[in-house]
Scaffold this motif. Structure first.
Motif, mmCIF file in Angstrom:
data_model
loop_
_atom_site.group_PDB
_atom_site.id
_atom_site.type_symbol
_atom_site.label_atom_id
_atom_site.label_comp_id
_atom_site.label_asym_id
_atom_site.label_seq_id
_atom_site.Cartn_x
_atom_site.Cartn_y
_atom_site.Cartn_z
ATOM 1 N N GLU A 32 13.051 -45.204 -45.704
ATOM 2 C CA GLU A 32 14.098 -45.746 -45.643
ATOM 3 C C GLU A 32 14.889 -45.410 -47.000
ATOM 4 O OE1 GLU A 32 15.755 -48.136 -43.609
ATOM 5 O OE2 GLU A 32 13.881 -47.707 -42.196
ATOM 6 N N VAL A 33 14.097 -45.022 -47.914
ATOM 7 C CA VAL A 33 14.698 -44.623 -49.281
ATOM 8 C C VAL A 33 15.378 -43.173 -48.893
ATOM 9 C CG1 VAL A 33 14.397 -43.501 -51.715
ATOM 10 C CG2 VAL A 33 13.294 -45.780 -50.806
ATOM 11 N N CYS A 34 14.792 -42.506 -48.291
ATOM 12 C CA CYS A 34 15.295 -41.069 -47.782
ATOM 13 C C CYS A 34 16.542 -41.331 -47.131
ATOM 14 C CB CYS A 34 14.167 -40.172 -46.994
ATOM 15 S SG CYS A 34 12.919 -39.696 -47.997
ATOM 16 N N LYS A 35 16.571 -42.254 -46.125
ATOM 17 C CA LYS A 35 17.729 -42.458 -45.247
ATOM 18 C C LYS A 35 18.998 -43.108 -46.045
ATOM 19 C CE LYS A 35 16.960 -45.068 -41.520
ATOM 20 N NZ LYS A 35 16.429 -46.015 -40.580
ATOM 21 N N LYS A 36 18.571 -43.920 -47.062
ATOM 22 C CA LYS A 36 19.815 -44.211 -47.746
ATOM 23 C C LYS A 36 20.266 -43.287 -48.742
ATOM 24 C CE LYS A 36 19.830 -48.661 -48.284
ATOM 25 N NZ LYS A 36 19.275 -49.809 -49.068
ATOM 26 N N THR A 37 19.322 -42.454 -49.141
ATOM 27 C CA THR A 37 19.916 -41.719 -50.351
ATOM 28 C C THR A 37 20.685 -40.419 -49.439
ATOM 29 O OG1 THR A 37 17.830 -42.001 -51.593
ATOM 30 C CG2 THR A 37 18.888 -40.003 -52.065
ATOM 31 N N ASP A 39 21.935 -40.552 -46.703
ATOM 32 C CA ASP A 39 22.997 -41.016 -45.658
ATOM 33 C C ASP A 39 22.895 -40.454 -44.409
ATOM 34 O OD1 ASP A 39 24.907 -42.686 -44.877
ATOM 35 O OD2 ASP A 39 26.681 -41.187 -45.290
ATOM 36 N N THR A 40 21.559 -40.663 -43.807
ATOM 37 C CA THR A 40 21.283 -40.002 -42.625
ATOM 38 C C THR A 40 20.378 -40.863 -41.689
ATOM 39 O OG1 THR A 40 20.546 -37.707 -41.484
ATOM 40 C CG2 THR A 40 19.410 -38.446 -43.384
ATOM 41 N N THR A 41 19.808 -40.361 -40.501
ATOM 42 C CA THR A 41 19.207 -41.046 -39.663
ATOM 43 C C THR A 41 17.441 -40.886 -39.727
ATOM 44 O OG1 THR A 41 19.388 -39.600 -37.883
ATOM 45 C CG2 THR A 41 21.092 -41.063 -37.981
ATOM 46 N N THR A 42 16.965 -41.633 -38.973
ATOM 47 C CA THR A 42 15.346 -41.375 -38.991
ATOM 48 C C THR A 42 15.108 -39.813 -38.259
ATOM 49 O OG1 THR A 42 14.867 -43.900 -39.144
ATOM 50 C CG2 THR A 42 13.150 -42.282 -38.001
#
Length: 60
Positions: A32-37, A39-42
């Motif tokens: 979730e941190v990676c996705k938010k940082t 701005d991409t998808t799983t």
């Protein structure tokens, strides 16, 4: 004939296969941190991770 409606393609290759993984709470939080940082998808995070490990295995 009208173009098909649906999810737009992700990149130049058709995405037709699915994978399912089980993760613990810590791994899900990191995702979730990676996705938010980024701005991409799983899916994009998983593909980038696979590409990175593959390159490391090939000496790249």
């Amino acid at each position: 004939m009208p173009k098909k409606m649906g999810r737009p393609p992700s990149g130049d290759k058709p995405m037709k296969d699915r994978i399912f993984v089980l993760v613990d709470d810590d791994t899900k939080m990191k995702l979730e941190v990676c996705k938010k940082t980024l701005d991409t998808t799983t899916s994009d995070i998983v593909r980038k991770g696979i590409d990175q490990i593959y390159k490391e295995l090939r000496g790249g």
